[in-house]
Write an enzyme that holds these catalytic residues in place. Structure first.
Site, mmCIF file in Angstrom:
data_model
loop_
_atom_site.group_PDB
_atom_site.id
_atom_site.type_symbol
_atom_site.label_atom_id
_atom_site.label_comp_id
_atom_site.label_asym_id
_atom_site.label_seq_id
_atom_site.Cartn_x
_atom_site.Cartn_y
_atom_site.Cartn_z
ATOM 1 N N GLY A 20 0.852 -1.183 0.000
ATOM 2 C CA GLY A 20 0.000 0.000 0.000
ATOM 3 C C GLY A 20 0.881 1.224 0.000
ATOM 4 O O GLY A 20 1.988 1.185 0.526
ATOM 5 N N GLY A 23 0.834 9.524 -0.564
ATOM 6 C CA GLY A 23 1.689 10.689 -0.620
ATOM 7 C C GLY A 23 2.608 10.824 0.571
ATOM 8 O O GLY A 23 3.746 11.266 0.439
ATOM 9 N N PHE A 24 2.138 10.439 1.771
ATOM 10 C CA PHE A 24 2.960 10.594 2.974
ATOM 11 C C PHE A 24 3.108 9.289 3.744
ATOM 12 O O PHE A 24 3.611 9.277 4.855
ATOM 13 C CB PHE A 24 2.371 11.659 3.905
ATOM 14 N N ASP A 134 -15.394 6.691 11.071
ATOM 15 C CA ASP A 134 -15.111 6.466 9.648
ATOM 16 C C ASP A 134 -15.372 4.997 9.301
ATOM 17 O O ASP A 134 -14.571 4.353 8.622
ATOM 18 C CB ASP A 134 -13.668 6.852 9.319
#
Length: 652
Positions: A20, A23-24, A134
Site C-alpha cells: 500500500g 503521498g505521505f 469512519d
C-alpha cells in the site's frame, strides 16, 4: 531520507514488497526475524506529514489502548529523525469491500456473520470511550479465517468530557455520514457510528449504497430525508434493523447495547454478540514469558515486568507475535536471526529503545490525519520504477469465543471529531489523552534534508508490450521483490454485475467542504517519490535474500481470492490484449509492465479521479487464467462499477 532511518527497523524485521502506498505513507509486508511471523509496517514521512504530524498521536494512542479480536493489533512503534514506523497485524484477506465486489451482494447469513463482528468491535471501542467516525467496508480487513479487523483510527475521538460529550467536527466519508454531521450540528460520536453501521449493513446486503449521488449537495439532501430503496430480497427482520439504525433523529436510533441481542443478529445463534476482548492488555502468558526469558537470558520476573510495561517496542512486538503463534497452535519458539553483518541479540538490555517515542501536544486545532485514505501522486503511480510482488496469506486466527455481557455501552454516546481542513492553532478540545500516565513528550521534528531531483519518466501511456513467455523465474524469488503501490486485497470471482440503474456514485470529498471556504482546504501532501524509490533499492541490497537482477517474464501464479476474477480464456497474452483494447473505450489511461496494467481516469480538467491495477495471472491450483484487480485511489463504488464494466466488455 537516509538509510539510517531504517537501521533500527531492519534490526528486527525483514522488509518485503510494498502492499500500500500514498503521498505521505506506505505499507510494506515484512517478517519479524525472531518469530518468523508476517506483519504490515506503515511507514510515514514526517516532512510529508507536515502539520498533520501531531495527529499521529490520535492513531497510535487509540491502537495502544484497544486490544480486541476484531480490531487490528499494533505491535511496535519506531520513531527516527525523519520517519515513524507502525508495525501492525497483517491481514491478507483484504478489504471487506473486495468481498462485496466478488459477491455483488452478500446473503443475509453471510452479512449476519460479518455484521456481528462489526457490532462486536464497535461495542468494544465505545465501551473504551472511543467513537470510530469512519466506518465503511474499506476500513474493515478480512483475515485468513474470514474474521474482520477494524482499521484506521485516524479520525477516532475520545472526548475529554466523557461519552456524553457533544462533538462539533464534521469528518468521515460523506456517503456514510449521519444527518446531524452534515447539518453541522453538535452530535454524539457513538450515535453517528450507529448510522454508519446502518449504511454499511445496507451495502453488504444490497451491493450498493442507500444514499448516493454524483452531486454532493443532492447526496446530503437524501441523507437528511432518510429515505432509501428497500429491495425485494431483504427479509422483514433486516428491513426492521436497517430502519432502526437509519433514523434521522439520533435519539430514535437503536443503541449498541440493544444491537447486541437484536433478533436479526441472534438468528442462528444461541447467545448475544460477544463484545468483550478475548485478550485484555493486562494478561501476560506464562509460556511466552518463559520462551522470551530463555531466549534473551533474562529472569522470568524481569521479562514479565518488561512485557507489562507495554512500551510497544521490540519487547512488546516479540511477546505479542509469540502469543499469536501460540494461539495458532504453533510451537512457542523463537529463532535467532543471523542477518549479514548483524550480531545476535543476547539480552533484553540490548533491545531496550535508545529513546522513547515522543509526541507533540496537538496545537493545530481539529486537524485529523486519516491513515487509511492515502493519496497517490501521478509520478509515483506512473513511474518507471515498477516491480511485482507475490506473497502467501498468513494471519492470526480468532480466539475461541466465550459468552459475555455488555454493561455500559449505551451510555457511551459521544466521541470527538477532527477536521482535515482546519489550520488554526488551538488545543484539541475533543480528545482526551488516551495514554494517561505515559510519556507526554512530542514527536521530534524531522531533520533537515537535501532534495534529490526526480529521474525522468520514460514510461509511455497506452503502449502494449507483449511479455516474453519463454523465460521463467522461480516463485520464491517473487516474494523477495520490493514492488510498489499494491495495497492488501484478496478475492474470488466477480459475479452478478449490478443493474444499470445503479449508476450513481459515492462522492469522495471531505465533508468539511460543505461548511468551509475553499481557501481553508489544506494543500496536497508532498511526495518524495524518487528518494523513496532509491531507498527501496538500497534496502533491497541490504536486506538478506534480496536478489539483484530479478525479472518476471510470465504471469504470476496467484490463489483465487476475492480480488481475482476467473475467466474462460486459457491464454494470458490473449486476455491481456483484450483488456488493452477495451481500456481506451472506457476513457482509461494505462501503463503496462509485463502482465500488469496500472490504470487511471481523469476529469475534464485533468484531475486524476481513479487509479487501479489490473493484472493477468495464472491461478495456482488450475490452468485457468484470472484478472487480479486492485483499487489504489478513488471512490470505491465508482471503482466497482468501472471494473465491472471493463470486465463485461472483455467478455471474460
Amino acid at each position: 531520507m537516509a538509510v539510517d532511518d531504517y537501521e533500527e527497523l531492519l534490526k528486527y524485521y525483514e522488509l518485503h514488497e510494498t502492499i500500500g502506498t500514498g503521498g505521505f505513507a506506505k505499507v510494506k509486508l515484512a517478517s519479524h526475524l525472531t518469530t518468523g511471523e508476517k506483519v504490515a509496517i506503515k511507514i510515514m514521512d514526517k516532512e510529508s506529514l507536515g502539520d498533520d504530524l501531531p495527529r499521529v498521536k490520535t492513531e497510535i494512542d487509540a491502537m495502544k489502548n484497544l486490544s480486541h479480536q476484531h480490531v487490528c493489533r499494533l505491535y511496535h512503534v519506531i520513531e527516527t529523525p525523519n520517519k515513524i514506523f507502525m508495525v501492525l497485524e497483517y491481514c491478507p484477506g483484504g478489504e471487506l469491500f473486495d468481498y462485496i465486489i466478488a459477491k455483488d451482494r452478500l446473503t443475509e447469513d453471510e452479512a449476519r456473520v460479518f455484521f456481528r463482528q462489526i457490532v462486536s468491535a464497535v461495542a468494544y471501542i465505545h465501551s473504551q470511550g472511543y467513537a470510530h467516525r469512519d466506518l465503511k467496508p474499506e476500513n474493515l480487513l478480512i483475515d485468513e479465517d474470514q474474521n474482520l479487523k477494524l482499521i484506521d483510527f485516524g479520525l477516532c475521538a475520545k472526548p475529554k468530557g466523557g461519552l456524553d460529550y457533544h462533538l462539533m467536527t464534521c469528518c468521515g466519508s460523506p456517503a456514510y455520514a449521519a444527518p446531524e454531521l452534515i447539518q453541522g450540528k453538535a452530535y454524539i460520536g457513538s450515535e453517528a457510528d450507529i448510522w454508519s453501521m446502518g449504511v454499511l449493513m445496507y451495502a453488504l446486503m444490497c451491493g450498493y449504497l442507500p444514499f448516493d449521488d454524483d452531486n454532493v449537495m443532492v447526496l446530503y439532501k437524501k441523507i437528511m430525508r432518510g429515505k432509501y430503496e428497500i429491495p425485494k430480497w431483504l427479509s422483514p427482520g433486516s428491513v426492521l434493523l436497517l430502519s432502526q439504525m437509519l433514523q434521522v433523529d439520533p435519539k430514535k436510533r437503536i443503541s449498541v447495547k440493544h444491537l447486541l441481542s437484536h433478533p436479526w443478529l441472534m438468528q442462528g445463534y444461541s447467545c448475544p454478540v460477544e463484545w468483550q476482548s478475548k485478550y485484555p492488555l493486562g494478561y501476560v502468558d506464562e509460556d511466552c514469558v518463559t520462551e522470551l526469558s530463555v531466549f534473551y537470558k533474562c529472569s522470568r520476573t524481569s521479562t514479565s515486568r518488561l512485557i507489562s510495561e507495554w512500551n510497544y517496542d521490540h519487547i512488546t512486538a516479540s511477546y505479542l507475535l509469540l502469543h499469536s503463534k501460540k494461539s495458532h497452535g504453533k510451537p512457542v519458539r523463537l529463532k535467532r536471526p543471523l542477518a549479514v553483518g548483524d550480531q545476535p541479540v543476547t539480552s533484553f538490555k540490548e533491545l531496550r529503545p535508545k529513546s522513547t517515542l515522543d509526541f507533540e501536544e496537538p496545537n493545530c486545532g481539529e486537524i485529523a490525519y486519516v491513515f487509511g485514505s492515502m493519496e497517490f501522486s501521478d509520478d509515483e503511480l506512473f513511474s518507471e520504477d515498477f516491480a511485482y510482488s507475490c506473497f502467501e496469506p498468513h494471519t492470526p486466527k480468532e480466539y475461541v469465543k466465550g459468552r459475555s455481557e455488555f454493561h455500559s455501552v449505551d451510555s457511551a454516546p459521544s466521541t470527538p471529531v477532527v477536521q482535515r481542513y482546519a489550520r488554526h492553532k488551538s488545543e484539541d478540545k475533543e480528545n482526551c489523552d488516551a495514554a494517561l500516565g505515559k510519556d507526554e513528550n512530542v514527536f521530534l521534528h524531522p531533520a533537515p534534508w537535501t532534495p534529490t531531483p526526480r529521474r525522468k519518466q520514460n514510461e509511455k501511456k497506452g503502449i502494449l508490450t507483449t511479455p516474453n513467455k519463454n523465460s521463467h523465474t522461480k516463485e520464491k524469488n517473487q516474494s523477495k521483490e520490493t514492488p510498489t503501490k499494491k495495497p492488501i486485497t484478496t478475492g474470488e470471482e466477480l459475479a452478478n454485475v449490478i443493474s444499470p440503474e445503479r449508476r450513481c456514485r459515492s462522492v469522495e470529498l471531505d465533508l468539511n467542504q460543505a461548511h468551509v471556504d475553499s481557501a481553508q482546504k489544506k494543500k496536497g501532501a508532498k511526495v518524495f517519490g524518487s528518494l523513496e524509490r532509491g531507498l527501496d533499492k538500497m534496502i533491497t541490497m541490504l536486506t538478506p535474500s534480496k536478489r539483484k537482477g530479478y525479472a518476471r517474464e510470465g504471469p504470476r501464479k496467484l490463489r483465487a481470492h476475492y480480488n481475482v476474477t476467473t475467466t474462460n480464456i486459457m491464454n494470458p497474452e490473449q486476455l491481456l490484449n483484450q483488456i488493452v483494447k477495451v481500456l481506451p473505450s472506457k476513457n482509461v489511461d494505462y501503463v503496462q509492465k509485463g502482465y500488469t496494467l496500472k490504470c487511471k481516469t481523469q476529469s475534464d480538467f485533468g484531475k486524476v479521479t481513479m487509479q487501479f491495477e489490473l493484472e493477468v495471472c495464472q491461478l495456482s491450483k488450475s490452468e485457468m487464467v484470472g484478472i487480479r484487480r486492485q483499487r489504489l485511489k478513488g471512490d470505491a463504488w465508482v471503482y466497482k462499477r468501472l471494473v465491472e464494466d471493463i470486465l463485461s466488455s472483455c467478455k471474460v
